[in-house]
Write an enzyme that holds these catalytic residues in place. Structure first.
Site, PDB file in Angstrom:
ATOM      1  CD1 TRP A  35      17.558 -56.235  19.373  1.00 21.48           C
ATOM      2  CD2 TRP A  35      18.043 -58.218  18.439  1.00 21.48           C
ATOM      3  NE1 TRP A  35      18.257 -56.989  20.286  1.00 21.48           N
ATOM      4  CE2 TRP A  35      18.570 -58.212  19.752  1.00 21.48           C
ATOM      5  CE3 TRP A  35      18.232 -59.359  17.661  1.00 21.48           C
ATOM      6  CZ2 TRP A  35      19.248 -59.294  20.302  1.00 21.48           C
ATOM      7  CZ3 TRP A  35      18.911 -60.439  18.211  1.00 21.48           C
ATOM      8  CH2 TRP A  35      19.416 -60.397  19.511  1.00 21.48           C
TER       9      TRP A  35
ATOM     10  CG  ASN B  46       9.702 -58.681  22.324  1.00 21.20           C
ATOM     11  OD1 ASN B  46       9.880 -59.434  21.373  1.00 21.20           O
ATOM     12  ND2 ASN B  46      10.634 -58.487  23.252  1.00 21.20           N
TER      13      ASN B  46
ATOM     14  CD1 TRP C 148      11.014 -80.807  14.971  1.00 25.08           C
ATOM     15  CD2 TRP C 148      10.986 -80.022  17.060  1.00 25.08           C
ATOM     16  NE1 TRP C 148      12.033 -79.893  15.075  1.00 25.08           N
ATOM     17  CE2 TRP C 148      12.039 -79.392  16.356  1.00 25.08           C
ATOM     18  CE3 TRP C 148      10.789 -79.674  18.401  1.00 25.08           C
ATOM     19  CZ2 TRP C 148      12.873 -78.437  16.941  1.00 25.08           C
ATOM     20  CZ3 TRP C 148      11.615 -78.730  18.980  1.00 25.08           C
ATOM     21  CH2 TRP C 148      12.654 -78.122  18.250  1.00 25.08           C
TER      22      TRP C 148
HETATM   23  C1  LIG Z   1       8.690 -65.335  18.405  1.00 25.76           C
HETATM   24  C2  LIG Z   1       8.790 -63.899  17.939  1.00 25.76           C
HETATM   25  C3  LIG Z   1       8.198 -63.500  16.756  1.00 25.76           C
HETATM   26  C4  LIG Z   1       8.302 -62.164  16.311  1.00 25.76           C
HETATM   27  N1  LIG Z   1       7.719 -61.793  15.132  1.00 25.76           N
HETATM   28  C5  LIG Z   1       7.882 -60.533  14.659  1.00 25.76           C
HETATM   29  C6  LIG Z   1       7.342 -60.136  13.420  1.00 25.76           C
HETATM   30  O1  LIG Z   1       6.709 -60.922  12.696  1.00 25.76           O
HETATM   31  N2  LIG Z   1       7.506 -58.838  13.023  1.00 25.76           N
HETATM   32  C7  LIG Z   1       8.201 -57.939  13.784  1.00 25.76           C
HETATM   33  O2  LIG Z   1       8.334 -56.765  13.371  1.00 25.76           O
HETATM   34  N3  LIG Z   1       8.745 -58.289  14.946  1.00 25.76           N
HETATM   35  C8  LIG Z   1       8.604 -59.551  15.421  1.00 25.76           C
HETATM   36  N4  LIG Z   1       9.138 -59.890  16.630  1.00 25.76           N
HETATM   37  C9  LIG Z   1       9.914 -58.891  17.391  1.00 25.76           C
HETATM   38  C10 LIG Z   1       9.092 -58.046  18.395  1.00 25.76           C
HETATM   39  O3  LIG Z   1       8.342 -58.891  19.209  1.00 25.76           O
HETATM   40  C11 LIG Z   1       8.162 -57.054  17.705  1.00 25.76           C
HETATM   41  O4  LIG Z   1       8.890 -56.287  16.766  1.00 25.76           O
HETATM   42  C12 LIG Z   1       7.537 -56.091  18.695  1.00 25.76           C
HETATM   43  O5  LIG Z   1       6.843 -56.781  19.696  1.00 25.76           O
HETATM   44  C13 LIG Z   1       6.562 -55.193  17.957  1.00 25.76           C
HETATM   45  O6  LIG Z   1       6.004 -54.270  18.846  1.00 25.76           O
HETATM   46  P1  LIG Z   1       6.333 -52.719  18.698  1.00 25.76           P
HETATM   47  O7  LIG Z   1       6.086 -52.319  17.301  1.00 25.76           O
HETATM   48  O8  LIG Z   1       5.609 -52.017  19.790  1.00 25.76           O
HETATM   49  O9  LIG Z   1       7.904 -52.724  18.940  1.00 25.76           O
HETATM   50  P2  LIG Z   1       8.946 -51.760  19.707  1.00 25.76           P
HETATM   51  O10 LIG Z   1       9.300 -52.429  20.974  1.00 25.76           O
HETATM   52  O11 LIG Z   1       8.447 -50.362  19.814  1.00 25.76           O
HETATM   53  O12 LIG Z   1      10.187 -51.818  18.741  1.00 25.76           O
HETATM   54  C14 LIG Z   1      10.306 -50.959  17.596  1.00 25.76           C
HETATM   55  C15 LIG Z   1      10.496 -51.741  16.332  1.00 25.76           C
HETATM   56  O13 LIG Z   1      11.746 -52.414  16.341  1.00 25.76           O
HETATM   57  C16 LIG Z   1      11.615 -53.657  15.649  1.00 25.76           C
HETATM   58  N5  LIG Z   1      11.893 -54.741  16.594  1.00 25.76           N
HETATM   59  C17 LIG Z   1      11.689 -54.736  17.938  1.00 25.76           C
HETATM   60  N6  LIG Z   1      12.121 -55.885  18.489  1.00 25.76           N
HETATM   61  C18 LIG Z   1      12.602 -56.633  17.483  1.00 25.76           C
HETATM   62  C19 LIG Z   1      13.187 -57.924  17.411  1.00 25.76           C
HETATM   63  N7  LIG Z   1      13.405 -58.669  18.498  1.00 25.76           N
HETATM   64  N8  LIG Z   1      13.532 -58.410  16.199  1.00 25.76           N
HETATM   65  C20 LIG Z   1      13.373 -57.672  15.082  1.00 25.76           C
HETATM   66  N9  LIG Z   1      12.821 -56.440  15.089  1.00 25.76           N
HETATM   67  C21 LIG Z   1      12.449 -55.919  16.270  1.00 25.76           C
HETATM   68  C22 LIG Z   1      10.186 -53.744  15.138  1.00 25.76           C
HETATM   69  O14 LIG Z   1      10.163 -53.233  13.824  1.00 25.76           O
HETATM   70  C23 LIG Z   1       9.463 -52.840  16.110  1.00 25.76           C
HETATM   71  O15 LIG Z   1       8.266 -52.316  15.606  1.00 25.76           O
HETATM   72  C24 LIG Z   1       9.038 -61.229  17.100  1.00 25.76           C
HETATM   73  C25 LIG Z   1       9.621 -61.642  18.304  1.00 25.76           C
HETATM   74  C26 LIG Z   1       9.510 -62.960  18.725  1.00 25.76           C
HETATM   75  C27 LIG Z   1      10.143 -63.365  20.027  1.00 25.76           C
END
Ligand SMILES: Cc1cc2nc3c(=O)[nH]c(=O)nc-3n(C[C@H](O)[C@H](O)[C@H](O)COP(=O)(O)OP(=O)(O)OC[C@H]3O[C@@H](n4cnc5c(N)ncnc54)[C@H](O)[C@@H]3O)c2cc1C
Length: 462
Positions: free
Chosen positions: A275, A339, A304
């Site tokens: 993703w 997330n 909006w």
């Molecule tokens: C509204 C919204 C805003 C978000 N903003 C960001 C942001 O600014 N930066 C960000 O890195 N992620 C963002 N995410 C995706 C996701 O929520 C976070 O990556 C995740 O919660 C980070 O926690 P973690 O490092 O424990 O992730 P894990 O669940 O351990 O996932 C591992 C890594 O995969 C990547 N990843 C995971 N989910 C996604 C996703 N849906 N889209 C893109 N990459 C993903 C991230 O690099 C993350 O650290 C967003 C999601 C939503 C719905």
């Protein structure tokens, strides 16, 4: 003559493609290698980069310059206001140090690419740009008509196929190039902010990755949706500033966990990394999303609600919807949000308060320690039903049932909304009227109907 490694969002010495090539060049040409980072407070302001992330960058640079100093690579920290000031600054720096070549890793967003183009045309020496930020760079995952994918699942399939043909082994950190040079502490370029608990150097990030892959990834699929449980890696911040590379994540995942054909925790986590790649490819191929436009143009016609009071209540976690408020307070207090809660709170802003998703997108960036433009924009456009793989516009999260489902005991809500700490697991999701906690600022049923009508009105005629 001197070679230069210019660090940006790749603040590590292990598995850094540009650093690897710069060190090889310096060794072959028998020239010294210098390292540079340019802080850009004005640009960070324009991009709404959070103070926590700026502090993380500062801490990471302090660690990195020490590692480089041991290897005989002198480190400079310069401050420019915005990217626009960088070409002139670098030209002056190149003259001062008699640079013969510059090495850096590519970034794929509009402003960053314009910055690099401007630098390349301003400097009269070769600039070597390397692919490093993603496992597969934009342009390498295309459909049968050589066009970029707009939907995640076929992208992920093609991505896995293409990755299989590539060597994605992490690169070793360069050996010492010369006698160690003195390490020094860097001059602060941002106000201090609390970043305790986050890995601030690459060793700590690697340790966290190892621990996650050894101990937690097996249960990732089962636990990742429950904010009261530590079920995710929390490596987003390290990936955002490049303390860690996606190749390192993949290699560690492969060595610690079985990647199977069936869905295992490791496969589901790999999917999250895909993703991350998908949204960067989308931002590269469809730059309108970087310029503030919706991926689905018809949604630009939505009118909006610009109610500042509602927006403020959302930011402060005072909407009267416990799971939304808990998530928003987690963000404000810690700089991170789970997330599942990012999805719930984003949906609430757009579909219940009918506020432009761009306001929420910017607010998240201003708070998140792991703020990363493409992932944040992709997540927001998904939640707002304006993006590539977006949730269909008629699917509207019910914040109360989301809370009941993903925080069934109410543990998470009680942690971040202490006014509700005494309520049982039923009441905590629909609190009785009280002086301490706000009543719901909207009626969810009515708000949902209005949101559906707003989106329906702008759907293209088929
Ligand atoms: C509204 C919204 C805003 C978000 N903003 C960001 C942001 O600014 N930066 C960000 O890195 N992620 C963002 N995410 C995706 C996701 O929520 C976070 O990556 C995740 O919660 C980070 O926690 P973690 O490092 O424990 O992730 P894990 O669940 O351990 O996932 C591992 C890594 O995969 C990547 N990843 C995971 N989910 C996604 C996703 N849906 N889209 C893109 N990459 C993903 C991230 O690099 C993350 O650290 C967003 C999601 C939503 C719905």
């Amino acid at each position: 003559m001197t070679a230069l490694i210019w660090f940006r969002n790749d603040l590590r010495s292990h598995d850094n493609t540009a650093l690897h090539h710069a060190a090889r060049f310096a060794r072959e040409q028998q020239v010294p290698l210098r390292a540079l980072y340019i802080a850009t407070p004005g640009q960070w302001h324009e991009h709404a980069t959070s103070l926590r992330q700026q502090n993380l960058i500062f801490a990471a640079l302090n660690a990195l310059q020490g590692t480089l100093a041991e290897r005989g690579i002198a480190f400079d920290l310069l401050v420019a206001d915005t990217f626009r000031d960088i070409p002139a600054l670098l030209a002056k720096y190149a003259d001062k140090h008699q640079l013969s070549a510059v090495f850096a890793n590519r970034e794929y967003l509009v402003n960053e690419m314009q910055r690099d183009d401007a630098v390349a045309s301003r400097l009269s020496i070769p600039c070597h740009w390397h692919h490093d930020r993603l496992l597969l760079e934009p342009g390498t995952v295309l459909n049968g008509s050589d066009l970029p994918y707009k939907v995640f699942t076929p992208f992920a399939k093609a991505w896995k196929r293409t990755l299989g043909e590539r060597d994605s082994t992490p690169l070793r950190r360069p050996r010492a190039l010369a006698e160690a040079v003195p390490a020094r502490s860097l001059k602060r370029f941002c106000e201090p902010a609390d970043i305790s608990g986050w890995p601030t150097d690459e060793e700590a990030a690697l340790k966290q990755l190892r621990r996650f892959c050894q101990e937690q990834v097996q249960d990732y699929e089962k636990k990742r949706d429950f904010p009261a449980i530590e079920g995710t890696s929390r490596l987003g911040a390290a990936l955002a500033i490049g303390l860690l590379s996606p190749r390192q994540c993949l290699a560690r995942l492969r060595s610690e966990a079985e990647l199977a054909d069936t869905k295992s925790g490791a496969d589901v986590w790999l999917n999250e990394l895909i993703w991350r790649e998908f949204y960067q490819h989308v931002a590269f191929h469809f730059p309108r999303v970087v310029k503030g436009y919706a991926f689905k143009p018809e949604t630009e016609n939505i009118r909006w609600n610009n109610n500042d009071r509602d927006f403020q209540a959302w930011c402060e976690g005072k909407t009267g919807f416990p799971i939304v408020d808990a998530g928003m307070r987690q963000l404000r207090e810690t700089g991170w949000m789970h997330n599942r809660l990012r999805m719930i709170t984003a949906s609430f802003l757009v579909k219940d308060l009918h506020i432009d998703w761009r306001r929420g997108e910017q607010y998240f960036m201003s708070q998140l320690i792991d703020g990363e433009f493409a992932a944040n924009n992709g997540g927001w456009q998904w939640a707002a039903s304006t993006g590539t793989d977006a949730a269909p516009y008629f699917r509207v999260f019910n914040p109360t049932t989301q809370g009941q489902r993903f925080d069934p005991e109410g543990h998470f809500i009680r942690t971040f909304v202490p006014e509700l700490a005494a309520l049982d697991k039923r009441q905590v999701h629909s609190p009785p009227k009280s002086a301490d906690y706000p009543a719901p600022i909207v009626d969810h049923k009515q708000a949902r109907e209005l949101a559906i009508a707003m989106f329906k009105a702008v759907q293209p005629i088929r």
